[in-house]
Design an enzyme around this catalytic site. Structure first.
Site, PDB file in Angstrom:
ATOM      1  N   TYR A 243      13.668  -1.922 -26.344  1.00 40.94           N
ATOM      2  CA  TYR A 243      12.465  -2.563 -25.721  1.00 40.94           C
ATOM      3  C   TYR A 243      13.200  -3.954 -25.284  1.00 40.94           C
ATOM      4  CZ  TYR A 243       9.405   1.230 -26.750  1.00 40.94           C
ATOM      5  OH  TYR A 243       8.959   2.482 -26.997  1.00 40.94           O
TER       6      TYR A 243
ATOM      7  N   ASP B  89      10.408  -4.710   7.398  1.00 44.64           N
ATOM      8  CA  ASP B  89       9.397  -4.081   7.117  1.00 44.64           C
ATOM      9  C   ASP B  89       9.554  -2.717   8.123  1.00 44.64           C
ATOM     10  OD1 ASP B  89       6.814  -2.716   6.989  1.00 44.64           O
ATOM     11  OD2 ASP B  89       5.935  -4.447   6.819  1.00 44.64           O
TER      12      ASP B  89
ATOM     13  N   LYS C  51       1.683   7.827   7.481  1.00 47.45           N
ATOM     14  CA  LYS C  51       3.124   7.469   8.069  1.00 47.45           C
ATOM     15  C   LYS C  51       3.928   8.473   8.514  1.00 47.45           C
ATOM     16  CE  LYS C  51       2.791   2.822   7.560  1.00 47.45           C
ATOM     17  NZ  LYS C  51       1.704   2.409   6.708  1.00 47.45           N
TER      18      LYS C  51
ATOM     19  N   ARG D 203      13.433  -3.153 -17.619  1.00 52.05           N
ATOM     20  CA  ARG D 203      13.919  -2.306 -18.745  1.00 52.05           C
ATOM     21  C   ARG D 203      15.187  -1.731 -18.374  1.00 52.05           C
ATOM     22  NH1 ARG D 203      10.695   2.088 -22.373  1.00 52.05           N
ATOM     23  NH2 ARG D 203      12.191   1.870 -24.161  1.00 52.05           N
TER      24      ARG D 203
ATOM     25  N   PHE E  83       0.298  -4.876  10.029  1.00 51.49           N
ATOM     26  CA  PHE E  83      -0.528  -4.257   8.956  1.00 51.49           C
ATOM     27  C   PHE E  83      -0.335  -5.438   7.931  1.00 51.49           C
ATOM     28  CE2 PHE E  83      -1.637  -2.203   5.235  1.00 51.49           C
ATOM     29  CZ  PHE E  83      -2.948  -2.055   5.639  1.00 51.49           C
TER      30      PHE E  83
ATOM     31  N   GLN F 291       2.613   6.305   3.059  1.00 56.83           N
ATOM     32  CA  GLN F 291       1.251   6.127   2.913  1.00 56.83           C
ATOM     33  C   GLN F 291       0.691   7.537   3.970  1.00 56.83           C
ATOM     34  OE1 GLN F 291      -0.229   4.708   5.988  1.00 56.83           O
ATOM     35  NE2 GLN F 291      -2.371   5.598   5.311  1.00 56.83           N
TER      36      GLN F 291
ATOM     37  N   ARG G 104       7.310   2.532 -10.332  1.00 56.49           N
ATOM     38  CA  ARG G 104       8.141   3.796 -10.328  1.00 56.49           C
ATOM     39  C   ARG G 104       7.401   4.723  -9.574  1.00 56.49           C
ATOM     40  NH1 ARG G 104       8.860   2.404 -16.100  1.00 56.49           N
ATOM     41  NH2 ARG G 104       7.257   4.108 -16.398  1.00 56.49           N
TER      42      ARG G 104
ATOM     43  N   HIS H 208       7.210   1.547   9.852  1.00 60.98           N
ATOM     44  CA  HIS H 208       7.003   2.598  11.020  1.00 60.98           C
ATOM     45  C   HIS H 208       8.224   3.051  11.344  1.00 60.98           C
ATOM     46  CE1 HIS H 208       3.434  -0.508  12.295  1.00 60.98           C
ATOM     47  NE2 HIS H 208       3.294  -0.070  11.029  1.00 60.98           N
TER      48      HIS H 208
HETATM   49  C1  PLP Z   1       1.790   0.880   6.103  1.00 58.20           C
HETATM   50  C2  PLP Z   1       2.374  -0.408   6.296  1.00 58.20           C
HETATM   51  C3  PLP Z   1       2.604  -1.100   4.998  1.00 58.20           C
HETATM   52  C4  PLP Z   1       2.377  -0.662   3.585  1.00 58.20           C
HETATM   53  O1  PLP Z   1       2.397   0.445   3.189  1.00 58.20           O
HETATM   54  P1  PLP Z   1       1.463   0.945   1.952  1.00 58.20           P
HETATM   55  O2  PLP Z   1       2.638   2.240   1.745  1.00 58.20           O
HETATM   56  O3  PLP Z   1       0.306   1.687   2.701  1.00 58.20           O
HETATM   57  O4  PLP Z   1       1.205   0.159   1.067  1.00 58.20           O
HETATM   58  C5  PLP Z   1       3.295  -2.305   5.219  1.00 58.20           C
HETATM   59  N1  PLP Z   1       3.815  -2.621   6.538  1.00 58.20           N
HETATM   60  C6  PLP Z   1       3.406  -2.090   7.444  1.00 58.20           C
HETATM   61  C7  PLP Z   1       3.715  -2.367   8.846  1.00 58.20           C
HETATM   62  C8  PLP Z   1       2.466  -1.083   7.447  1.00 58.20           C
HETATM   63  O5  PLP Z   1       2.440  -0.253   8.702  1.00 58.20           O
END
Ligand code: PLP
Length: 386
Positions: free
Chosen positions: A224, A159, A188, A217, A88, A185, A234, A162
């Site tokens: 500040y 990453d 997921k 911060r 992705f 997301q 956040r 998944h």
């Molecule tokens: C879903 C996904 C992302 C991004 O996640 P979001 O929460 O949608 O920004 C990054 N890398 C891979 C492989 C993904 O499938």
């Protein structure tokens, strides 16, 4: 196509009173941001413990989790990040957004994970991170990547969007010694609609990430004093309350998906010209984010038509990711000094799979065994007709 009724698949996302109660709990705290509430920090503790990570930071989404992690690893203008060409687009976009060059490399044609020899060949003195993507929940070759990382001094960033709950040779994602980024997301494996998290092996990187994700911060700052540059990533209390409930359902879901994928991949493997995503025996827990398969040799046009046919027959079917370097977005900012064709030449497996690959949503793998058999039968008939 035959007129068999569409198999029934569960809805996604799923929720029950646990999410409902969590939302009310967050609401009634009267404090809806992490600085005043208790849900985000409780979620971080639970999610980190689940993955065996010493430090965890919840953030707004997976894309920003990657951006933040890369920045904390020293990625910025003048540097490069090695990414798989097949993923992705957030994987490459995260590097590009913070001013670095994303360098796409090839993947393994069976597992669809980043090819470690291609990674080694792509490292330059500007490379500051290697980003494997655990494709569909199958952990990339973390042994080979760890070796490259030690030899070159370039850190690995997983990453793991998944890979909630996946394991590599008995080790959970948080025990693999590198920073890992997750997404929550809507589609997921656990979700609050949007959301993300980072796992850190060391306290120092975690502390830097905490500062950067909160406008630089310090936690207790009342004057500040912005110690370091950052932004606001956040997570809010409502998302965390939902995610705490979602985390508790993860093991049960994963076990069902594991069983169903055994059946589905065996049935898919019996269909002439269909090849399901391969396994790596070192992955002793696969989270099964997608049910992926290839039809090697099919044209991209016929593959797309097949996706439409499957969709019309009631399957949540999708074409595999387009190669990141075959999008206009990729070339807008932070692209290597190469032509599309030069990148493509280095990525033969990415070229093949992005044209002949398909996937089904993981809710298919939460359905009954009967629905799995019907799914395979629909695919067999559609492939035979294609
Ligand atoms: C879903 C996904 C992302 C991004 O996640 P979001 O929460 O949608 O920004 C990054 N890398 C891979 C492989 C993904 O499938």
């Amino acid at each position: 196509m035959n007129a068999r009724p569409a198999p029934e698949f569960p809805e996604w996302p799923q929720f029950d009173d646990a999410e409902r109660d969590g939302l009310i709990r967050a609401l009634e705290q009267g404090q809806w941001w992490r600085m005043g509430g208790a849900e985000v920090s409780a979620f971080e503790e639970e999610f980190g413990a689940y993955h065996g990570a010493p430090h965890t930071l919840a953030v707004t989404n997976g894309t920003q989790a990657l951006e933040l992690a890369l920045q904390c690893l020293g990625v910025g203008p003048g540097t490069e990040v090695v990414v798989p060409g097949f993923t992705f687009i957030s994987s490459s976009q995260a590097a590009q957004r913070i001013g670095a060059v994303a360098v796409p490399v090839d993947i393994d044609p069976s597992t669809y994970n980043i090819d470690s020899e291609a990674v080694a060949a792509a490292i330059t003195d500007r490379t500051r991170a290697i980003m494997p993507v655990h494709m569909a929940g199958l952990i990339a070759d973390m042994d080979a990547l760890a070796k490259i990382s030690v030899e070159t001094g370039v850190p690995v960033l997983q990453d793991a969007a998944h890979a909630q709950g996946a394991c590599w040779q008995g080790k959970r994602v948080g025990e693999l010694g590198t920073v890992a980024a997750f997404s929550f997301q809507n589609g997921k494996l656990m979700t609050a609609g949007e959301g993300g998290a980072l796992l850190f092996p060391d306290e120092e990187t975690y502390e830097t990430a905490f500062l950067r994700h909160s406008c630089g911060r310090p936690r207790t700052d009342r004057h500040y004093l912005h110690a370091i540059s950052g932004t606001n990533m956040r997570m809010n209390e409502f998302s965390a309350a939902v995610l705490r409930a979602q985390l508790r359902r993860l093991d049960e879901h994963r076990a069902v998906r594991d069983e169903r994928w055994k059946t589905l991949s065996a049935l898919l493997g019996e269909i002439p010209s269909v090849v399901p995503q391969g396994m790596d025996p070192r992955v002793d827990r696969n989270s099964h984010y997608m049910a992926m398969f290839r039809i090697p040799g099919i044209s991209e046009k016929d593959r797309n038509r097949l996706v439409d046919t499957l969709f019309a027959a009631g399957l949540p079917a999708f074409a595999a990711f387009r190669a990141v370097y075959r999008t206009e977005a990729f070339w807008e900012i932070g692209a290597p000094d190469l032509s599309v064709e030069e990148v493509a030449e280095r990525c033969p497996a990415v070229e093949a799979i992005s044209a002949d690959g398909l996937w089904l949503h993981h809710r298919v793998l939460l359905a009954s065994e009967d629905a799995i058999c019907d799914t395979a039968a629909i695919i067999a008939a559609a492939v035979a007709a294609a």
